[in-house]
Design a protein around this motif. Structure first.
Motif, mmCIF file in Angstrom:
data_model
loop_
_atom_site.group_PDB
_atom_site.id
_atom_site.type_symbol
_atom_site.label_atom_id
_atom_site.label_comp_id
_atom_site.label_asym_id
_atom_site.label_seq_id
_atom_site.Cartn_x
_atom_site.Cartn_y
_atom_site.Cartn_z
ATOM 1 N N LEU A 125 0.829 -1.203 0.000
ATOM 2 C CA LEU A 125 0.000 0.000 0.000
ATOM 3 C C LEU A 125 0.865 1.255 0.000
ATOM 4 O O LEU A 125 1.886 1.320 0.684
ATOM 5 N N SER A 126 0.422 2.255 -0.743
ATOM 6 C CA SER A 126 1.112 3.545 -0.755
ATOM 7 C C SER A 126 0.525 4.445 0.330
ATOM 8 O O SER A 126 -0.553 4.182 0.873
ATOM 9 N N ASP A 127 1.239 5.511 0.624
ATOM 10 C CA ASP A 127 0.763 6.463 1.635
ATOM 11 C C ASP A 127 -0.574 7.075 1.218
ATOM 12 O O ASP A 127 -1.468 7.266 2.041
ATOM 13 N N ARG A 128 -0.716 7.356 -0.057
ATOM 14 C CA ARG A 128 -1.957 7.953 -0.560
ATOM 15 C C ARG A 128 -3.137 6.991 -0.375
ATOM 16 O O ARG A 128 -4.233 7.405 0.019
ATOM 17 N N GLU A 129 -2.916 5.706 -0.666
ATOM 18 C CA GLU A 129 -3.984 4.713 -0.522
ATOM 19 C C GLU A 129 -4.405 4.545 0.935
ATOM 20 O O GLU A 129 -5.600 4.436 1.239
ATOM 21 N N VAL A 130 -3.439 4.554 1.860
ATOM 22 C CA VAL A 130 -3.766 4.407 3.278
ATOM 23 C C VAL A 130 -4.507 5.641 3.780
ATOM 24 O O VAL A 130 -5.458 5.533 4.556
ATOM 25 N N CYS A 131 -4.087 6.816 3.343
ATOM 26 C CA CYS A 131 -4.791 8.043 3.744
ATOM 27 C C CYS A 131 -6.231 8.040 3.232
ATOM 28 O O CYS A 131 -7.152 8.468 3.935
ATOM 29 N N LEU A 132 -6.431 7.557 2.012
ATOM 30 C CA LEU A 132 -7.783 7.468 1.459
ATOM 31 C C LEU A 132 -8.624 6.479 2.263
ATOM 32 O O LEU A 132 -9.781 6.762 2.609
ATOM 33 N N LEU A 133 -8.053 5.315 2.578
ATOM 34 C CA LEU A 133 -8.757 4.330 3.395
ATOM 35 C C LEU A 133 -9.087 4.896 4.763
ATOM 36 O O LEU A 133 -10.192 4.678 5.293
ATOM 37 N N LEU A 134 -8.163 5.644 5.344
ATOM 38 C CA LEU A 134 -8.378 6.254 6.649
ATOM 39 C C LEU A 134 -9.537 7.240 6.610
ATOM 40 O O LEU A 134 -10.389 7.263 7.515
ATOM 41 N N CYS A 135 -9.601 8.054 5.576
ATOM 42 C CA CYS A 135 -10.702 9.021 5.444
ATOM 43 C C CYS A 135 -12.050 8.316 5.300
ATOM 44 O O CYS A 135 -13.049 8.736 5.897
ATOM 45 N N CYS A 179 -4.806 2.286 10.428
ATOM 46 C CA CYS A 179 -4.240 3.223 9.448
ATOM 47 C C CYS A 179 -3.349 4.262 10.126
ATOM 48 O O CYS A 179 -2.290 4.625 9.603
ATOM 49 N N TRP A 180 -3.772 4.725 11.305
ATOM 50 C CA TRP A 180 -2.932 5.683 12.033
ATOM 51 C C TRP A 180 -1.628 5.026 12.472
ATOM 52 O O TRP A 180 -0.567 5.655 12.430
ATOM 53 N N VAL A 181 -1.696 3.771 12.890
ATOM 54 C CA VAL A 181 -0.467 3.050 13.245
ATOM 55 C C VAL A 181 0.426 2.915 12.015
ATOM 56 O O VAL A 181 1.650 3.103 12.091
ATOM 57 N N TRP A 182 -0.162 2.592 10.875
ATOM 58 C CA TRP A 182 0.602 2.475 9.625
ATOM 59 C C TRP A 182 1.309 3.783 9.295
ATOM 60 O O TRP A 182 2.445 3.785 8.828
ATOM 61 N N ARG A 183 0.646 4.911 9.570
ATOM 62 C CA ARG A 183 1.199 6.224 9.213
ATOM 63 C C ARG A 183 2.483 6.543 9.978
ATOM 64 O O ARG A 183 3.280 7.358 9.540
#
Length: 552
Positions: A125-135, A179-183
């Motif tokens: 997963l890319s940072d953009r994809e994780v941020c989108l999932l988080l939102c 997702c926050w942990v991933w960040r």
């Protein structure tokens, strides 16, 4: 190093009395004016000036890290708030019963499907994809909480609808937490401790006011907090150098000092097994004896919040107090002690079970935060995508706990004996503690004996901890960094400069050094120039020769 004293210091004296001892002139070795009277006072109280300087440096370091990661820390606490308020009634009782752990089982099914997909397809997963999932998850969590609030006000909908909303809230909120942990995945051990346990303490503080609200008001407040995560996602992208904080690439600093990377892999597996065992213990204790929730009085609820926050503060301070990480044995001894304390309180107050349940709820919260810390440790040790370890860590703790909790009702109906149930739980706690201790001791023994690795175990494979080329590089890096630390001590190099020296000595170009440390090649070039100036060495080969000649 945290000073062992009664809590007084020169700083606290200045704060509470208004008297500034620094105005009295008595030059110290460092040129600071310190009163002889104050020196005598601090020494009498067991605090030296150097110790106070270390305390101030530690607090300054914590403040610097907190200022850099606060959007992620607050985001994790708000997503946890949504899960606790929605499924566990703000912890006004030991748990939410079917709407708590029952909803966890439904969310667990989704987590199992996700981890299978990530593993089978080897998704990165890319940072953009994780941020989108988080939102998306934050929005769904907020919507589920808002729906629960409306249902509570208008008293509409059946219990089945409420259960579905709780399950949706649990799944979305849990994924948002992951997702926050991933960040924060690239941060070092100290930042990871501050992030996981700091978020837990903050979430307890923001959840507590919901106790005084109506159910609808609590749901509404949690819905607003969940929605606020959208702004925090944007803010987190603006934070500079978050991935490079405390980034010592020595993986051994997460779970204890060991000489070999293979030993860290074994201790990671042991820690994962221990978390699963303690999840079963927590599941048995949360609904003692018959599986029903234990209601907290106002004083017990306040006690839980204070104990949980205090425990988080202690863990954070110990994590920052020394470069050497605390042993995993120490962690599991403390966890086992808390489990036995809750059993003791259940036995001492059979007509007032809330005090035992209070300790169990604190134990549960601490294990959740420690589980998140383990996720970050696994990310640093394994080769799979970090989200794989997030999902795996969640399943290892929450699924056994929820299954045990649901089966407990049936088990008590068969046994029907409180004393037998208590003895059974005590035996399981003791057995799990002994198993953990023996496994950890065996790991340390293998490390000290320099034993061969042997065949790869199934658990290690499932956890994505196989020895890959990445792992072998990090073992080489750890050894080189240990030599570079000797150079750092002699020439007063910073931690970042030591990292650069170690990678540079391994033959990395400045571009590759930047990629490893998440900094630009220009920044690496500046570090190299600084290192040359401090050491009076002027080439890569001179650095390598110096390390061979002088380092151990």
């Amino acid at each position: 190093m945290v000073a062992r004293c009664s809590g007084f210091s020169v700083t606290s004296l200045r704060q509470f009395s208004g008297w500034d001892p620094a105005r009295l002139v008595a030059p110290s070795k460092r040129g600071h004016a310190v009163s002889p009277a104050v020196l005598g006072f601090t020494r009498a109280r067991g605090v030296s000036v150097s110790e106070e300087g270390k305390i101030n440096a530690t607090l300054s370091e914590m403040g610097r890290y907190a200022a850099a990661i606060w959007p992620m820390l607050v985001g994790l606490s708000f997503s946890r708030m949504g899960v606790i308020v929605g499924g566990y009634g703000s912890y006004q009782s030991s748990d939410g019963g079917l709407f708590g752990d029952g909803a966890v089982l439904v969310a667990g099914a989704a987590m199992v499907a996700l981890i299978v997909i990530v593993a089978k397809r080897d998704i990165q997963l890319s940072d953009r994809e994780v941020c989108l999932l988080l939102c998306v998850c934050a929005s769904v969590e907020s919507g589920a909480l808002a729906s629960l609030s409306v249902c509570s006000v208008r008293v509409i909908g059946s219990q089945q609808i409420r259960f579905l909303l709780c399950s949706l809230n649990c799944a979305a909120g849990s994924l948002a937490m992951l997702c926050w942990v991933w960040r924060i995945r690239s941060a070092g051990p100290k930042v990871s401790i501050l992030f996981t346990f700091g978020a837990l303490a903050l979430s307890e503080l923001v959840i507590f006011p919901c106790v005084f609200l109506s159910p609808a008001g609590g749901y509404a407040a949690a819905a607003c907090a969940s929605l606020f995560q959208l702004g925090l996602v944007r803010k987190s992208k603006e934070q500079p150098d978050v991935p490079t904080l405390d980034r010592a690439l020595n993986r051994n600093e997460y779970l204890g000092s060991m000489r070999k990377g293979s030993s860290l892999l074994r201790i990671s597996v042991v820690s994962g097994v221990g978390l699963g065992l303690m999840a079963i213990v927590v599941g048995l204790l949360r609904g003692f004896p018959d599986g029903s929730s234990i209601v907290f009085s106002r004083s017990a609820r306040i006690g839980y919040m204070l104990l949980c926050v205090a425990a988080c503060v202690v863990v954070i301070l110990r994590g920052f107090s020394s470069r050497k990480r605390r042993s995993s044995v120490e962690i599991w001894i403390a966890v086992e002690a808390m489990a036995f304390l809750s059993l003791l309180l259940y036995a001492a107050f059979p007509d007032d079970l809330q005090w035992g349940a209070m300790v169990v709820t604190v134990l549960n919260a601490i294990l959740v935060a420690y589980g998140q810390y383990l996720m970050l440790a696994f990310m640093d040790s394994g080769w799979r995508d970090p989200f794989y370890y997030c999902l795996g860590g969640w399943l290892v703790f929450f699924l056994p706990r929820a299954l045990t909790r649901m089966l407990q009702m049936v088990t008590f109906g068969i046994m029907g004996n409180i004393q037998l149930m208590m003895v059974s739980i005590a035996l399981f706690v003791a057995a799990s503690g002994q198993v953990m201790t023996l496994m950890i001791m065996r790991t340390y023994k293998l490390d000290l004996d320099d034993s061969p690795e042997g065949k790869r175990v199934v658990l290690q494979g499932l956890m994505g901890l196989e020895v890959s080329p990445n792992n072998l590089f990090e073992v080489r890096f750890a050894a080189m960094r240990e030599n570079a630390q000797e150079l750092g001590r002699r020439f007063n190099l910073s931690d970042r400069e030591i990292d650069v020296v170690a990678l540079y000595a391994l033959g990395f170009t400045q571009k590759r050094v930047g990629e490893q440390l998440f900094i630009s090649p220009a920044t690496v070039h500046e570090y190299v120039k600084r290192i040359y100036t401090k050491t009076d060495l002027h080439s890569r080969q001179e650095i390598i020769d110096y390390l061979k000649e002088h380092a151990s």
